[in-house]
Design a protein around this motif. Structure first.
Motif: not given
Lengths: 250, 206
Positions: A159-160, A193, A195, A225, A227, A229, A244, A246, A248, B107, B115, B119, B188, B191-192
């Protein structure tokens, strides 16, 4: 609110009061909104102290067995852990969090702030000139390929993806999900995005049937970190979230 | 069973002849009852608070002329009886996972929602809440002192302000996690998620 109130609320929350004492606290909870707010604050402080590992021995037992008995408190615990996790990320990546800078800035005389602003502007201008000069065909560009996070929740490494940013720019290749069938896209945009909650939108430099590529300069990526999209934009202007990714940055 | 409009109106009149003051009093009592039930470990605190109010409203025709004292005390007494009944029936959850097993990772849904929700907070609020929580121990005390000084408010007022922002953020994260788990179970999706729009989380928190 008096210090005695905080103490008695804590004792109540940890189940240390007699029934008569409990009733006094409860009655105030029903009649005194200020006391009720203080109560909520103390609840959060206990949750935070638990997350920070401040409770030991018998007290820890009381917190775990009494205070966290309800699901609502457990939900608060998860929120506090997320906040704690975020704090660790912030402290780990930035030895001087924004707070340290802001009071210093506000306290400084106007003339100093003016001089500092001028210096900052000069540094930014110089930095831009430097970056633009370096973005010639022979610029040093590192490449990383990312796959959408979907379906790999349990696999953090997947993922990251960690990236050590020692090149001038980073070329990020976003592989389109193979399992899904996204509608044909005329174009894409990528929302990045960070962190800290910052969002920037980036346009891809290229795209094909299996991937979308974007380039971010080193100045645009501080350690932390991210993300990413990926949004597909159809020829009719309709938008569709593709996935999305990820990343780091170390 | 729900309270009828007529019974509810009677209840408010009993709390205070002024409808607005009565409404405020009612809200305080209900929120207080929820806090009490949560403190006692009940998972259905909201329902129990409503059950308490329903019981009081049913007895109101008998007590309104004879009861002397603060109505909140009567609600409290009924709530204590409910708690005793529930304990006798062993309705308090005992099969929850050990608390030490709850661990949030970067995660997890909660972290991702945090997060996301950060925003949605105005910059001033976001900076305040993050600064407020960034340090521990002695550093924390010092940072809070300086923050209060910079804002020109007392440390107590800062504590309250940080708390209210935290409530707002917590409410947002809670709704976000619920929405995430209800509709899209993957990492995910937060975010979507189109369900989360700015301005959605500014309602009052309990």
């Amino acid at each position: 609110m008096a210090r005695a109130d905080k103490k008695s609320i804590t004792e109540y929350l940890l189940g240390r009061l007699t029934e008569a004492e409990e009733e006094q606290i409860e009655l105030r909870l029903l009649t005194d909104p200020e006391f009720a707010e203080e109560y909520d604050i103390v609840v959060n402080e206990i949750v935070d102290d638990y997350v920070s590992g401040k409770f030991l021995g018998e007290e820890l037992k009381q917190v775990e067995e009494h205070f966290f008995k309800s699901t609502e408190r457990r939900s608060k615990l998860k929120f506090a852990q997320a906040l704690h996790q975020h704090r660790n990320v912030v402290r780990g990546t930035s030895p001087n969090p924004g707070f340290v800078l802001r009071p210093f800035w506000k306290r400084s005389p106007f003339i100093f702030r003016l001089a500092a602003a001028a210096t900052l502007l000069a540094v930014i201008t110089g930095g831009l000139w430097f970056v633009l000069r370096r973005q010639q065909p022979d610029a040093d560009i590192a490449t990383v390929t990312l796959f959408a996070g979907a379906g790999s929740r349990g696999d953090e490494a997947e993922l990251a993806k960690p990236v050590k940013l020692d090149a001038d720019s980073l070329r990020i290749v976003l592989q389109l999900p193979a399992t899904s069938t996204p509608p044909p896209a005329a174009n894409y945009r990528i929302e990045v995005f960070s962190i800290g909650g910052r969002k920037t939108t980036v346009r891809p430099v290229s795209q094909d049937a299996s991937s979308v590529t974007l380039i971010i300069t080193r100045g645009g990526l501080s350690p932390g970190d991210y993300a990413l999209k990926l949004v597909a934009i159809g020829s009719d202007g309709s938008e569709h979230a593709v996935g999305t990714y990820f990343l780091t940055v170390e | 069973m729900e309270i009828t409009q007529e019974a509810f109106d009677d209840l408010l009149t009993w709390l205070n002849p002024d409808r607005e003051l009565a409404g405020l009093k009612y809200e305080n009592i209900r929120a207080g009852l929820v806090r009490v039930f949560v403190a006692k470990g009940f998972t259905d605190a909201e329902d129990l608070a409503d059950e308490t109010i329903l019981r009081v409203s049913k007895r109101l025709p008998e007590i309104r002329t004879t009861y002397v004292g603060e109505p909140a005390s009567y609600f409290h007494g009924v709530a204590r009886n409910l708690i005793r009944e529930a304990f006798r029936r062993k309705e308090v959850a005992t099969d929850l996972a050990p608390i030490a097993s709850i661990q949030i990772t970067k995660r997890s849904d909660e972290y991702e929602c945090l997060m996301r929700c950060l925003q949605f907070l105005p910059t001033v609020k976001r900076e305040l809440i993050l600064d407020y929580h960034v340090y521990e121990g002695h550093n924390k005390i010092e940072v809070h002192r300086v923050m209060a000084e910079e804002l020109g408010i007392s440390e107590g007022a800062l504590r309250g302000r940080a708390h209210r922002i935290r409530l707002e953020l917590e409410e947002c994260v809670l709704k976000c996690v619920q929405s995430l788990r209800k509709t899209k179970p993957l990492a995910e999706d937060i975010v979507n998620s189109e369900a989360l729009t700015p301005g959605m989380y500014h309602g009052p928190s309990r």
